[in-house]
Design a protein around this motif. Sequence first.
Motif, PDB file in Angstrom:
ATOM      1  N   ILE A   1      -4.233  -0.782   9.182  1.00 59.09           N
ATOM      2  CA  ILE A   1      -4.953   0.140   8.294  1.00 59.09           C
ATOM      3  C   ILE A   1      -4.229   1.483   8.307  1.00 59.09           C
ATOM      4  O   ILE A   1      -3.941   2.024   9.374  1.00 59.09           O
ATOM      5  CB  ILE A   1      -6.410   0.341   8.771  1.00 59.09           C
ATOM      6  CG1 ILE A   1      -7.157  -0.998   8.749  1.00 59.09           C
ATOM      7  CG2 ILE A   1      -7.134   1.359   7.886  1.00 59.09           C
ATOM      8  CD1 ILE A   1      -8.561  -0.922   9.316  1.00 59.09           C
TER       9      ILE A   1
ATOM     10  N   GLU B   1      -7.928   7.103  -0.416  1.00 60.18           N
ATOM     11  CA  GLU B   1      -8.831   5.955  -0.561  1.00 60.18           C
ATOM     12  C   GLU B   1      -9.069   5.593  -2.021  1.00 60.18           C
ATOM     13  O   GLU B   1      -9.275   4.413  -2.349  1.00 60.18           O
ATOM     14  CB  GLU B   1     -10.150   6.259   0.151  1.00 60.18           C
ATOM     15  CG  GLU B   1      -9.989   6.291   1.667  1.00 60.18           C
ATOM     16  CD  GLU B   1     -11.228   6.765   2.404  1.00 60.18           C
ATOM     17  OE1 GLU B   1     -11.289   6.567   3.629  1.00 60.18           O
ATOM     18  OE2 GLU B   1     -12.136   7.341   1.741  1.00 60.18           O
ATOM     19  N   LYS B   2      -9.015   6.563  -2.895  1.00 59.17           N
ATOM     20  CA  LYS B   2      -9.176   6.285  -4.323  1.00 59.17           C
ATOM     21  C   LYS B   2      -8.024   5.427  -4.842  1.00 59.17           C
ATOM     22  O   LYS B   2      -8.210   4.544  -5.682  1.00 59.17           O
ATOM     23  CB  LYS B   2      -9.248   7.597  -5.105  1.00 59.17           C
ATOM     24  CG  LYS B   2      -9.523   7.415  -6.582  1.00 59.17           C
ATOM     25  CD  LYS B   2      -9.675   8.751  -7.291  1.00 59.17           C
ATOM     26  CE  LYS B   2      -9.964   8.547  -8.777  1.00 59.17           C
ATOM     27  NZ  LYS B   2     -10.095   9.845  -9.497  1.00 59.17           N
TER      28      LYS B   2
ATOM     29  N   LYS C   1      -8.293   1.951  -2.650  1.00 57.43           N
ATOM     30  CA  LYS C   1      -9.565   1.261  -2.911  1.00 57.43           C
ATOM     31  C   LYS C   1     -10.181   0.645  -1.649  1.00 57.43           C
ATOM     32  O   LYS C   1     -10.846  -0.395  -1.706  1.00 57.43           O
ATOM     33  CB  LYS C   1      -9.405   0.201  -4.008  1.00 57.43           C
ATOM     34  CG  LYS C   1      -9.054   0.806  -5.359  1.00 57.43           C
ATOM     35  CD  LYS C   1      -8.913  -0.248  -6.432  1.00 57.43           C
ATOM     36  CE  LYS C   1      -8.793   0.339  -7.823  1.00 57.43           C
ATOM     37  NZ  LYS C   1      -7.830   1.451  -7.943  1.00 57.43           N
ATOM     38  N   TYR C   2      -9.928   1.282  -0.506  1.00 57.16           N
ATOM     39  CA  TYR C   2     -10.625   0.916   0.724  1.00 57.16           C
ATOM     40  C   TYR C   2     -10.574   2.108   1.688  1.00 57.16           C
ATOM     41  O   TYR C   2      -9.841   3.071   1.464  1.00 57.16           O
ATOM     42  CB  TYR C   2     -10.057  -0.349   1.367  1.00 57.16           C
ATOM     43  CG  TYR C   2      -8.618  -0.266   1.838  1.00 57.16           C
ATOM     44  CD1 TYR C   2      -8.297   0.260   3.087  1.00 57.16           C
ATOM     45  CD2 TYR C   2      -7.580  -0.748   1.042  1.00 57.16           C
ATOM     46  CE1 TYR C   2      -7.001   0.319   3.532  1.00 57.16           C
ATOM     47  CE2 TYR C   2      -6.267  -0.694   1.476  1.00 57.16           C
ATOM     48  CZ  TYR C   2      -5.979  -0.164   2.727  1.00 57.16           C
ATOM     49  OH  TYR C   2      -4.676  -0.112   3.157  1.00 57.16           O
ATOM     50  N   THR C   3     -11.348   2.026   2.761  1.00 54.81           N
ATOM     51  CA  THR C   3     -11.453   3.132   3.710  1.00 54.81           C
ATOM     52  C   THR C   3     -10.274   3.146   4.673  1.00 54.81           C
ATOM     53  O   THR C   3      -9.932   2.107   5.264  1.00 54.81           O
ATOM     54  CB  THR C   3     -12.761   3.011   4.520  1.00 54.81           C
ATOM     55  OG1 THR C   3     -13.870   3.031   3.610  1.00 54.81           O
ATOM     56  CG2 THR C   3     -12.903   4.172   5.501  1.00 54.81           C
ATOM     57  N   VAL C   4      -9.641   4.302   4.826  1.00 58.23           N
ATOM     58  CA  VAL C   4      -8.546   4.444   5.781  1.00 58.23           C
ATOM     59  C   VAL C   4      -9.044   5.182   7.020  1.00 58.23           C
ATOM     60  O   VAL C   4     -10.127   5.778   7.015  1.00 58.23           O
ATOM     61  CB  VAL C   4      -7.347   5.194   5.158  1.00 58.23           C
ATOM     62  CG1 VAL C   4      -6.830   4.454   3.932  1.00 58.23           C
ATOM     63  CG2 VAL C   4      -7.701   6.640   4.813  1.00 58.23           C
TER      64      VAL C   4
ATOM     65  N   ASP D   1       0.825  -1.213   0.000  1.00 55.64           N
ATOM     66  CA  ASP D   1       0.000   0.000   0.000  1.00 55.64           C
ATOM     67  C   ASP D   1       0.856   1.259   0.000  1.00 55.64           C
ATOM     68  O   ASP D   1       0.518   2.259  -0.655  1.00 55.64           O
ATOM     69  CB  ASP D   1      -0.931   0.000   1.214  1.00 55.64           C
ATOM     70  CG  ASP D   1      -2.110  -0.945   1.034  1.00 55.64           C
ATOM     71  OD1 ASP D   1      -2.385  -1.329  -0.120  1.00 55.64           O
ATOM     72  OD2 ASP D   1      -2.747  -1.304   2.036  1.00 55.64           O
TER      73      ASP D   1
END
Length: 347
Positions: free
Chosen positions: A195, A210-211, A214-217, A89
């Motif tokens: 996370i 997040e874009k 591709k998930y919520t931080v 990430d």
Amino acid sequence: MFNLKNTICWSNNDLNIKENQSILKETILQGNLVIFPTETVYGIGANGLNPEASKRIYQAKGRPSDNPLILHIADRNDLYKYVRYVSEDAEKLMDAFWPGPLTMVFEKNELVPKETSGGLETVAIRFPKDKTAQQVIKLAGVPIAAPSANISGKPSSTKFEHVLEDFNGRVDIIIDGGPSEIGLESTVIDMTGDIPTILRPGYVTKKMVEKVLKYTVQDVSGTKPTGQVKSPGMKYTHYKPKGEVLLIRGSIEKMAAYVCEQKIKLEGHKIAVICESEYQELFNVNVVPLGSKDNQLQMAHNLFSSLRDMDKESVEYIYIHYLNKDELGYALMNRLEKAAGYQILDL
């Protein structure tokens, strides 16, 4: 180039002179201090691998020693020299935002002294986009530890005149790179947990992160932390002018009426308003416009200069309109809430 109180002042073009390049490198390798521009705000820098050099930064700023510094690099590959692990990430975020206004927190290795990391086993690292900043780091040949170039607690510096005011005679070299492009410190995101967690908001917003991932931080930048912190801009009072600051949340018409009442009540005292430029005609006191309410970049660019103008004009009471917190407005309000000591009046 000119000298003021034993501080050498250069334009960014002076860095193209070989003799100056040698002076800069020697200054940094000897553990001394250099102020240089970045795209976010000006930084006060020193050799980030030298414990004594990092101590000098804290001393010059009057900064608490448990408030970590950010390590600046000028080559993405240098990151791997100073950290224990880089996640997939983190690689994605580097692809998207480096070089640029994003700082990431990693577990440090033994090369990074605890004097640089605020006593922590983690280190915040950034690869700035500004060409002068990159040149300074490359010429030094070491990563540069550099917090914002302001006396601790004051608004950050986005102009040469700001750093001259705070540090003339207190550092060895100041490089004038003109006004900062963005005007807000970098976004800081902690990559050491399961996370990613935003510790300080900035130009790179939660939505942008997040874009990419591709998930919520997570975002803890709006909470008041206790104990040790992993990022600058979290624990201590920041960005505060000398005058009393009050954020006013509600309709601009109600704010204008309130300020009018305060002008009568505080007769003989200097008061001023900071607000979006569309509203400045509503007030019968000195107004410093941030910029258009439809141009968050303009407001970010002007924010710290506006706060510093309050001190320049010896303003005693400062009323600031509460801004829309969407997108970059969230980072703007993060700074303004700290500047006001979280004093907010709802009308």
